[in-house]
Enzyme design. Structure first.
Site, PDB file in Angstrom:
ATOM      1  N   THR A   1      30.552  20.118 -35.306  1.00  0.00           N
ATOM      2  CA  THR A   1      29.444  20.003 -34.361  1.00  0.00           C
ATOM      3  C   THR A   1      29.932  20.397 -32.970  1.00  0.00           C
ATOM      4  O   THR A   1      31.128  20.425 -32.704  1.00  0.00           O
ATOM      5  CB  THR A   1      28.883  18.563 -34.291  1.00  0.00           C
ATOM      6  N   CYS A   2      28.989  20.648 -32.093  1.00  0.00           N
ATOM      7  CA  CYS A   2      29.334  20.964 -30.704  1.00  0.00           C
ATOM      8  C   CYS A   2      28.978  19.778 -29.804  1.00  0.00           C
ATOM      9  O   CYS A   2      28.447  19.940 -28.715  1.00  0.00           O
ATOM     10  CB  CYS A   2      28.639  22.240 -30.250  1.00  0.00           C
ATOM     11  N   THR A   3      29.264  18.593 -30.308  1.00  0.00           N
ATOM     12  CA  THR A   3      29.015  17.364 -29.559  1.00  0.00           C
ATOM     13  C   THR A   3      30.146  16.383 -29.838  1.00  0.00           C
ATOM     14  O   THR A   3      30.942  16.594 -30.740  1.00  0.00           O
ATOM     15  CB  THR A   3      27.661  16.740 -29.943  1.00  0.00           C
TER      16      THR A   3
ATOM     17  N   GLY B   1      32.933  20.681 -25.713  1.00  0.00           N
ATOM     18  CA  GLY B   1      33.354  19.607 -26.603  1.00  0.00           C
ATOM     19  C   GLY B   1      32.949  19.923 -28.026  1.00  0.00           C
ATOM     20  O   GLY B   1      31.829  20.382 -28.275  1.00  0.00           O
TER      21      GLY B   1
END
Length: 80
Positions: free
Chosen positions: A32-34, A70
């Protein structure tokens, strides 16, 4: 606060489909990009609880540093 729960439900459906299609000894990378716990660590725990034939190999968490926002990645292998 509602968005991570909504996205988490969708991610569980997607991961479930991917695991069902994965061949024995196949690799699954969940990314994920979180850095939301609901979308990352909680999904990893859910996968391991629900799919006893999946083994966690590695987890990487990249926190924002000015160049990147992140990311989170978990690598699994499907046991025979």
């Amino acid at each position: 606060p509602k968005l991570p729960k909504k996205i988490s439900k969708l991610q569980k459906k997607l991961v479930s489909s991917g695991i069902r299609m994965l061949k024995p000894e196949g690799t699954l990378v969940y990314s994920t990009c979180t850095f939301s716990k609901e979308e990352n660590e909680d999904i990893v725990v859910w996968i391991l609880d629900r799919f006893k034939n999946m083994s966690l190999l590695e987890v990487k968490k990249i926190l924002p540093d000015g160049k990147f926002t992140g990311f989170f990645a978990a690598k699994f292998v499907k046991l025979q």
